[in-house]
Scaffold this active site. Structure first.
Site, PDB file in Angstrom:
ATOM      1  N   HIS A  87       4.690   2.530  -4.425  1.00 55.19           N
ATOM      2  CA  HIS A  87       5.451   3.889  -4.802  1.00 55.19           C
ATOM      3  C   HIS A  87       5.371   5.176  -4.458  1.00 55.19           C
ATOM      4  CE1 HIS A  87       4.160   7.279  -8.255  1.00 55.19           C
ATOM      5  NE2 HIS A  87       4.848   6.539  -8.276  1.00 55.19           N
ATOM      6  N   CYS A 115     -10.168   7.309   6.821  1.00 48.05           N
ATOM      7  CA  CYS A 115      -9.939   5.927   7.582  1.00 48.05           C
ATOM      8  C   CYS A 115      -8.817   6.069   8.558  1.00 48.05           C
ATOM      9  CB  CYS A 115      -9.359   5.041   6.404  1.00 48.05           C
ATOM     10  SG  CYS A 115     -10.288   4.995   4.578  1.00 48.05           S
ATOM     11  N   ARG A 161     -10.150   3.382  11.477  1.00 44.70           N
ATOM     12  CA  ARG A 161     -10.484   2.406  11.532  1.00 44.70           C
ATOM     13  C   ARG A 161     -11.281   1.369  10.439  1.00 44.70           C
ATOM     14  NH1 ARG A 161     -14.615   4.103   7.696  1.00 44.70           N
ATOM     15  NH2 ARG A 161     -14.177   6.268   6.940  1.00 44.70           N
TER      16      ARG A 161
END
Length: 264
Positions: free
Chosen positions: A51, A146, A166
């Site tokens: 998307h 993240c 991470r």
């Protein structure tokens, strides 16, 4: 993007079973790297349809310094809804850290503005780095970063980027991350009058959720198609003035979308 498929194979063959925060469970490997030559095309996955609207609007949202999902929802993007509170707030996540990092002295730093000016002023610097891992504010975030840092490198008139992650949701999240950092690299290269070079992903806990395994296996049956190209239609006065309509992905011919649940 055969290197992405090779990573899926690696996890399926070598991953260890681990429990995780979401309760879903994962197959996990540790310490993996992928490299993409941005001269060879825009690294948008072709073995399933992505998307694009969500990828572009999310990056523009980060660059605004916004941390409320209202802007995303107004533009038809719902990828952050599961983590937002009743007011749509997510706490001081990516946008806040990129644009207004709070230091110990109470002052804020606009890291995006700083790194662009530093690339222009001192392209050989080894400090061309942006971090979202503000330890003092982690407990205020609905989801700690993240992808927590990225670094730029200039050589032969080309801008390269490496980002550190991470925790890597390899089936759902990583394809978005690859495209997002590729887009950011193109934007900053344009602002600095540079060409694009290499995009490098460096992941820590790289995993497939157990409810994504069949989807990953399906994806591995598909042959990658030629990469599309990114067209940026204008050069705004600053990185913060790009709009969704400024970007066009040309010749994107992916395989069909593969649905998978998000682990929250």
């Amino acid at each position: 993007m055969r290197q992405y498929l090779q990573l899926l194979e690696d996890i399926l063959e070598n991953g260890v079973e681990k429990d995780d925060r979401t309760g879903v469970g994962t197959l996990s490997v540790f310490g993996r790297q992928l490299r993409f030559n941005l001269q060879e095309g825009f690294p948008l996955l072709t073995t399933k349809k992505l998307h694009i609207r969500s990828i572009i609007y999310e990056l523009l949202w980060f660059l605004k310094g916004d941390t409320n999902v209202r802007y995303l929802q107004e533009n038809g993007v719902t990828i952050w809804d599961e983590w937002a509170d009743e007011n749509g707030d997510l706490g001081p996540i990516y946008g806040a850290q990129w644009r207004s990092w709070k230091g110990a002295d109470g002052k804020t730093v606009d890291q995006i503005s700083w790194v662009i000016e530093e690339i222009k002023r001192n392209p050989n610097s080894r400090r061309l780095l942006v971090s979202a891992w503000n330890v003092a504010e982690l407990d205020k975030m609905k989801l700690p970063p993240c992808h927590y840092a990225f670094q730029f490198y200039v050589a032969d008139g080309k801008l390269s980027c490496m980002w550190q992650q991470r925790s890597v949701d390899t089936f759902l999240g990583l394809p978005f991350n690859i495209a997002s950092y590729a887009l950011l690299t193109h934007m900053i290269a344009q602002q600095c009058d540079l060409d694009v070079g290499e995009l490098i992903f460096s992941g820590g806990d790289v995993h497939l959720y157990k409810n994504h395994l069949e989807q990953a296996k399906l994806q591995l049956t598909r042959e990658p198609r030629p990469l599309p190209k990114l067209v940026i239609k204008r050069k705004p006065a600053s990185i913060f003035e790009y709009e969704f309509e400024d970007f066009e992905i040309v010749d994107y011919d992916p395989h069909p979308h593969i649905k998978a649940p998000v682990a929250v």
